[in-house]
Design a protein around this motif. Structure first.
Motif, short mmCIF file in Angstrom:
data_model
loop_
_atom_site.label_atom_id
_atom_site.label_comp_id
_atom_site.label_asym_id
_atom_site.label_seq_id
_atom_site.Cartn_x
_atom_site.Cartn_y
_atom_site.Cartn_z
N ASN A 154 -3.88 -10.14 0.51
CA ASN A 154 -4.87 -9.18 0.56
C ASN A 154 -4.43 -8.00 -0.28
O ASN A 154 -4.94 -6.91 0.16
N GLN A 155 -3.76 -8.29 -1.44
CA GLN A 155 -3.59 -7.38 -2.35
C GLN A 155 -2.60 -6.50 -1.95
O GLN A 155 -2.53 -5.22 -2.60
N LYS A 156 -1.72 -6.58 -0.80
CA LYS A 156 -0.58 -5.51 -0.40
C LYS A 156 0.55 -6.41 -0.41
O LYS A 156 0.58 -7.75 0.04
N GLU A 157 1.74 -6.05 -0.58
CA GLU A 157 2.90 -6.18 -0.77
C GLU A 157 3.48 -6.66 0.69
O GLU A 157 3.09 -5.68 1.56
N VAL A 158 4.02 -7.50 0.99
CA VAL A 158 4.39 -7.98 2.35
C VAL A 158 5.72 -8.91 2.30
O VAL A 158 5.92 -9.76 1.40
N VAL B 104 2.44 -11.23 -2.11
CA VAL B 104 1.17 -10.13 -2.02
C VAL B 104 0.11 -10.93 -1.12
O VAL B 104 -0.32 -12.27 -1.61
N SER C 145 -1.76 -14.04 -5.57
CA SER C 145 -2.05 -13.18 -4.44
C SER C 145 -2.81 -13.94 -3.26
O SER C 145 -3.92 -14.48 -3.76
N TYR D 141 5.68 -3.68 4.70
CA TYR D 141 4.34 -4.11 5.11
C TYR D 141 3.50 -3.03 4.61
O TYR D 141 3.74 -1.93 4.48
N PRO D 142 2.31 -3.44 4.65
CA PRO D 142 1.30 -2.40 4.39
C PRO D 142 1.32 -1.41 5.59
O PRO D 142 1.19 -1.68 6.91
N SER D 143 0.94 -0.30 5.48
CA SER D 143 1.03 0.93 6.20
C SER D 143 0.11 0.80 7.62
O SER D 143 0.49 1.10 8.71
#
Length: 170
Positions: free
Chosen positions: A140-144, A138, A87, A9-11
């Motif tokens: 919001n442009q972040k991998e999760v 993906v 995405s 997840y995104p940090s």
């Protein structure tokens, strides 16, 4: 089932996930229904539009935000679980709250909608096989991962419930 790993997840979601106690996502989600009902039932309609500071949301707006966010995160989990390669979009939480017009609704109706939303989320996550929970996509442009989205849902709700306790109900 265990908590998602940091790379899942995104940090910026780490604090939400780290604040979730336990690792049985379904059980945690089910227990949260009672917590949500108990806490929100202490707010009367007369206090539901209270804002503790300029630019902050009312209790009704917080509940509406929880509903919107849980629906969006559940949708993301569904998409990723089903193998979506596109995405998924982000969302402007302030814009959603503004357009949600939550202060025009009854608090009890919002609470019921939140509980129903959580029950649907539980049903969705129960339908996922173990391997599905580890699928990545993906948003919001972040991998999760699917699993991380479930823990983000719980952690996000916990975050706002803490604020409600501290700023609105103390």
């Amino acid at each position: 089932m265990s908590k998602p790993l940091a790379g899942d997840y995104p940090s910026f979601y780490a604090s939400y996930i780290n604040d979730v106690e336990g690792d049985d996502l379904i059980m945690i989600m089910e227990e949260d229904i009672t917590k949500l009902q108990i806490l929100l039932s202490t707010v009367g309609e007369e206090k539901s539009e209270f804002v503790y500071a300029e630019g902050r949301w009312s209790v009704k707006q917080v509940v509406g935000h929880l509903i919107d966010t849980e629906i969006i995160m559940s949708y993301r989990a569904l998409c990723i679980a089903r193998g979506e390669k596109q995405s998924l979009p982000g969302f402007d939480q302030d814009g959603y709250v503004k357009e949600g017009r939550f202060n025009q609704r009854k608090l009890q109706d919002l609470i019921e909608e939140l509980i129903l939303t959580r029950r649907l989320t539980i049903t969705l996550f129960k339908s996922f096989e173990h391997g599905t929970l580890n699928r990545r996509g993906v948003a919001n442009q972040k991998e999760v991962t699917v699993l991380a989205l479930g823990f983000i849902i719980v952690g996000h709700a916990n975050h706002h419930l803490k604020i409600l306790k501290e700023k609105y109900l103390s």
